[in-house]
Design an enzyme around this catalytic site. Sequence first.
Site, short mmCIF file in Angstrom:
data_model
loop_
_atom_site.label_atom_id
_atom_site.label_comp_id
_atom_site.label_asym_id
_atom_site.label_seq_id
_atom_site.Cartn_x
_atom_site.Cartn_y
_atom_site.Cartn_z
N GLU A 205 6.81 0.81 5.29
CA GLU A 205 6.85 -0.59 4.84
C GLU A 205 8.25 -1.20 4.87
OE1 GLU A 205 4.03 -1.72 4.74
OE2 GLU A 205 2.93 0.14 4.53
N GLY A 206 9.00 -0.87 5.90
CA GLY A 206 10.39 -1.30 6.00
C GLY A 206 11.28 -0.23 5.41
#
Length: 575
Positions: free
Chosen positions: A432-433
């Site tokens: 997620e990043g």
Amino acid sequence: MTYTAPVDEMIFCAEQVVGQSRLAATDRFAEATAEMRAAILAEAAKLCEGVLAPLNRAGDLHPARLENGVVRCTPGFADAYRQIAEGGWVGMAASPEFGGMGLPQSLAVMVNEMMASACLSLSLNPLMTQGQIEALEHHAADWIRALYIPRLVSGEWTGTMNLTEPQAGSDVGALATKAAPRGDGSYAITGQKIYISWGDHDVAENICHLVLARLPGAPAGTKGISLFLVPKLIPDGAGNPGVANAVRPIGLEHKMGLHGSPTCVMAFEGATGWLIGPEGGGMAAMFTMMNNARLGVGVEGLAVAEAASQKAAAWALERRQGRTPDGSATIAGHADVRRMLMRMRAQTAMARGVAYDCAFSLDMARAAEDGAERDRHAARGAFLTPIAKAFGTDTGIEVASLGVQVHGGMGYIEETGAAQFSRDVRVTAIYEGTNGIQAMDLVGRKLAMDGGEAARSLLAEVATTVDSARDGGLGEVAAALGEAQAAAGRATDWMLAQTDMTERHAGAADYLRMWALMLGGHYLARGALASGETERAALARFAAGRMLPEAVALSAAAMAGAADLYAIPAGRLGG
């Protein structure tokens, strides 16, 4: 694995440290009383301890496998998932309009923590679905919401998120997947996605993919990206899974850990999909799901830290090795082992405080009656989200590594289970990043959105805790926390003064870690003051003496600028 859900500790953090009891004073969450919350957590604990935890090792030893185009999951996962779905755990925070419980996100976070501690591989499945539910609630057309959300809430269907492609990882704007309008309101989606958690499986009857793709003539970069809902089985007129869509798994990633969680390479071959949100609005819609997932992934790290701490402490209390200074019969009496166990416990508590506070702020942003208060909590939650994600996952990695060290040589032997925690949790700092992206988001977008007001408001909260600690007999805690708070203030002023974002980015990771440690010390001090317990005071003093000084040093590193990072040519960095 033996896991005991720390329900009392979770409730104490939520109620006494963060103050989540204030949610019950709002109209939206009036039913979420302390009694209801405790009852829900007790039931969740039974499921996690008795059903999920025994499957953790099985998922590692018997990975998901791809057979004849279908993913077969670890034995026992399907039954356990059924119990998660039938218990209503997937849709806890979803709207009652679609069959959800309408409970606070902060309570769902606590249940998700238990599930991830018990069996991280399986817990990823409902976590992804929860994020998709939120995205569809905010962005989907009414008919899609009515058809899909109730089935996602019930757990009959599950959700995924399809962003990454071989050439487009963090640079999402480089994606090549195409969407062609068919003239009947649907689109043909063609392309390949990689790293898709639970992209295919045999634990539920249908899988709903949210897919980023580019329409004909769309501009380059993220502005040209749209979002589409692509089901594995296209619903028939009655809403039941019908004909197979042109989407399939073509491979499973061979991973370092999380073997029980099928991570798929997905092929979309003219698959039928429907637009979610406006054309070109894909990133805005997907970020609704991603922000939900970022907090969720931070909680995954926290959860593994809790499980690893429990296992390490149990080992230290039974392992006999050498003479100890205090005459203890086991290695728990050795100073260095005690140092590691104290660090594991303190850092886990810090990460829990950050995550629970973030979830509480996001709840209040929806529930507060006053508009200005909603805006304040929204900004506070937005600022805390990258900290919760990065520090939670870093904590999982660091605590799991310490857990291996506490076990000594046996920690490197797979049968003990200590190594599995390290392998499973490592990817969360990338999910997620990456954590570096979280840090750049913090010093960039999150500081810029209000000119640093959210940061300064949090600094003021910490200053109040410093005063309370000083008045409450925790003078050394007040002194260390005060120094960290002042250092964080200086670093924040420096960041806001930089117009060259490379200068900010160079110190971003240090800045985020500084904030996490300072906030962690703030939560530990509040816990000690609220309880009056000597153990909590001892933990706060440990953090004050051994962890908060790191925040002061990190402040200096955050303001170091970028020149030293570029002093050696990139081609020479390998030596």
